[in-house]
Scaffold this motif. Structure first.
Motif, PDB file in Angstrom:
ATOM      1  N   UNK A   4      15.922 -65.898 -15.942  1.00  0.00           N
ATOM      2  CA  UNK A   4      16.407 -66.992 -15.108  1.00  0.00           C
ATOM      3  C   UNK A   4      15.229 -67.671 -14.423  1.00  0.00           C
ATOM      4  N   UNK A   5      15.415 -68.948 -14.121  1.00  0.00           N
ATOM      5  CA  UNK A   5      14.531 -69.671 -13.219  1.00  0.00           C
ATOM      6  C   UNK A   5      15.326 -69.957 -11.962  1.00  0.00           C
ATOM      7  N   UNK A   6      14.697 -69.779 -10.816  1.00  0.00           N
ATOM      8  CA  UNK A   6      15.389 -70.128  -9.576  1.00  0.00           C
ATOM      9  C   UNK A   6      14.417 -70.891  -8.692  1.00  0.00           C
ATOM     10  N   UNK A   7      14.996 -71.785  -7.891  1.00  0.00           N
ATOM     11  CA  UNK A   7      14.185 -72.545  -6.956  1.00  0.00           C
ATOM     12  C   UNK A   7      14.981 -72.913  -5.721  1.00  0.00           C
ATOM     13  N   UNK A   8      14.254 -73.043  -4.623  1.00  0.00           N
ATOM     14  CA  UNK A   8      14.886 -73.495  -3.387  1.00  0.00           C
ATOM     15  C   UNK A   8      14.266 -74.799  -2.918  1.00  0.00           C
ATOM     16  N   UNK A   9      13.252 -75.268  -3.658  1.00  0.00           N
ATOM     17  CA  UNK A   9      12.633 -76.567  -3.418  1.00  0.00           C
ATOM     18  C   UNK A   9      12.435 -77.218  -4.773  1.00  0.00           C
ATOM     19  N   UNK A  11       9.684 -78.511  -5.989  1.00  0.00           N
ATOM     20  CA  UNK A  11       8.344 -78.421  -6.566  1.00  0.00           C
ATOM     21  C   UNK A  11       7.903 -77.020  -6.988  1.00  0.00           C
ATOM     22  N   UNK A  12       8.737 -76.011  -6.826  1.00  0.00           N
ATOM     23  CA  UNK A  12       8.328 -74.658  -7.158  1.00  0.00           C
ATOM     24  C   UNK A  12       9.499 -73.874  -7.738  1.00  0.00           C
ATOM     25  N   UNK A  13       9.308 -73.330  -8.938  1.00  0.00           N
ATOM     26  CA  UNK A  13      10.348 -72.516  -9.578  1.00  0.00           C
ATOM     27  C   UNK A  13       9.798 -71.115  -9.813  1.00  0.00           C
ATOM     28  N   UNK A  14      10.689 -70.131  -9.762  1.00  0.00           N
ATOM     29  CA  UNK A  14      10.316 -68.728  -9.937  1.00  0.00           C
ATOM     30  C   UNK A  14      11.044 -68.169 -11.152  1.00  0.00           C
ATOM     31  N   UNK A  15      10.364 -67.342 -11.909  1.00  0.00           N
ATOM     32  CA  UNK A  15      10.956 -66.669 -13.070  1.00  0.00           C
ATOM     33  C   UNK A  15      11.412 -65.279 -12.622  1.00  0.00           C
ATOM     34  N   UNK A  16      12.586 -64.870 -13.080  1.00  0.00           N
ATOM     35  CA  UNK A  16      13.097 -63.541 -12.742  1.00  0.00           C
ATOM     36  C   UNK A  16      13.962 -63.041 -13.891  1.00  0.00           C
ATOM     37  N   UNK A  17      13.932 -61.752 -14.126  1.00  0.00           N
ATOM     38  CA  UNK A  17      14.800 -61.134 -15.128  1.00  0.00           C
ATOM     39  C   UNK A  17      15.840 -60.308 -14.402  1.00  0.00           C
ATOM     40  N   UNK A  18      17.095 -60.471 -14.823  1.00  0.00           N
ATOM     41  CA  UNK A  18      18.210 -59.753 -14.196  1.00  0.00           C
ATOM     42  C   UNK A  18      19.381 -59.751 -15.162  1.00  0.00           C
ATOM     43  N   UNK A  19      20.419 -58.983 -14.833  1.00  0.00           N
ATOM     44  CA  UNK A  19      21.605 -58.918 -15.673  1.00  0.00           C
ATOM     45  C   UNK A  19      22.540 -60.106 -15.455  1.00  0.00           C
ATOM     46  N   UNK A  31      14.288 -60.169  -0.977  1.00  0.00           N
ATOM     47  CA  UNK A  31      12.873 -60.493  -0.828  1.00  0.00           C
ATOM     48  C   UNK A  31      12.592 -61.739   0.008  1.00  0.00           C
ATOM     49  N   UNK A  32      13.536 -62.691   0.029  1.00  0.00           N
ATOM     50  CA  UNK A  32      13.288 -63.965   0.707  1.00  0.00           C
ATOM     51  C   UNK A  32      14.296 -64.297   1.802  1.00  0.00           C
ATOM     52  N   UNK A  33      15.365 -63.525   1.911  1.00  0.00           N
ATOM     53  CA  UNK A  33      16.363 -63.764   2.948  1.00  0.00           C
ATOM     54  C   UNK A  33      17.643 -64.391   2.419  1.00  0.00           C
ATOM     55  N   UNK A  34      18.720 -64.171   3.164  1.00  0.00           N
ATOM     56  CA  UNK A  34      20.056 -64.643   2.772  1.00  0.00           C
ATOM     57  C   UNK A  34      20.141 -66.162   2.672  1.00  0.00           C
ATOM     58  N   UNK A  35      19.500 -66.870   3.598  1.00  0.00           N
ATOM     59  CA  UNK A  35      19.589 -68.338   3.608  1.00  0.00           C
ATOM     60  C   UNK A  35      19.006 -68.935   2.326  1.00  0.00           C
ATOM     61  N   UNK A  36      17.845 -68.462   1.932  1.00  0.00           N
ATOM     62  CA  UNK A  36      17.225 -68.967   0.699  1.00  0.00           C
ATOM     63  C   UNK A  36      18.059 -68.573  -0.512  1.00  0.00           C
ATOM     64  N   UNK A  37      18.586 -67.356  -0.522  1.00  0.00           N
ATOM     65  CA  UNK A  37      19.424 -66.910  -1.648  1.00  0.00           C
ATOM     66  C   UNK A  37      20.670 -67.778  -1.785  1.00  0.00           C
TER      67      UNK A  37
END
Length: 56
Positions: A4-9, A11-19, A31-37
Motif C-alpha cells: 500500500x501507499x499512504x499519505x497525509x499530505x 507531497x509525501x507518500x509512504x510505502x507499507x506492507x500489510x494484510x 507510529x504517527x497517531x490516531x489523527x494522522x491515521x
C-alpha cells in the motif's frame, strides 16, 4: 501480504506492507497517531498482471 501507499499530505507518500487497509491504519496510528491515521489516504498497489517475456 499486500503493498500500500499512504499519505497525509500531497507531497509525501509512504510505502507499507500489510494484510488489509485496516491493518495499515492500525500501524499508522501506532507510529504517527490516531489523527494522522484517520485522515490518511491509503491506496493498494496493484501487482503487474502482464508476464515478463521468457528468456531465449
Amino acid at each position: 501480504m499486500n503493498a500500500y501507499l499512504w499519505q497525509d499530505r500531497d507531497d509525501l507518500a509512504h510505502h507499507i506492507r500489510a494484510q488489509s487497509v485496516d491493518e495499515v491504519r492500525e500501524r499508522i496510528a501506532a507510529t504517527h497517531g490516531e489523527d494522522i491515521a484517520r485522515r490518511a489516504v491509503i491506496k493498494a498497489i496493484q501487482e503487474r498482471s502482464d508476464p515478463k517475456p521468457a528468456a531465449a
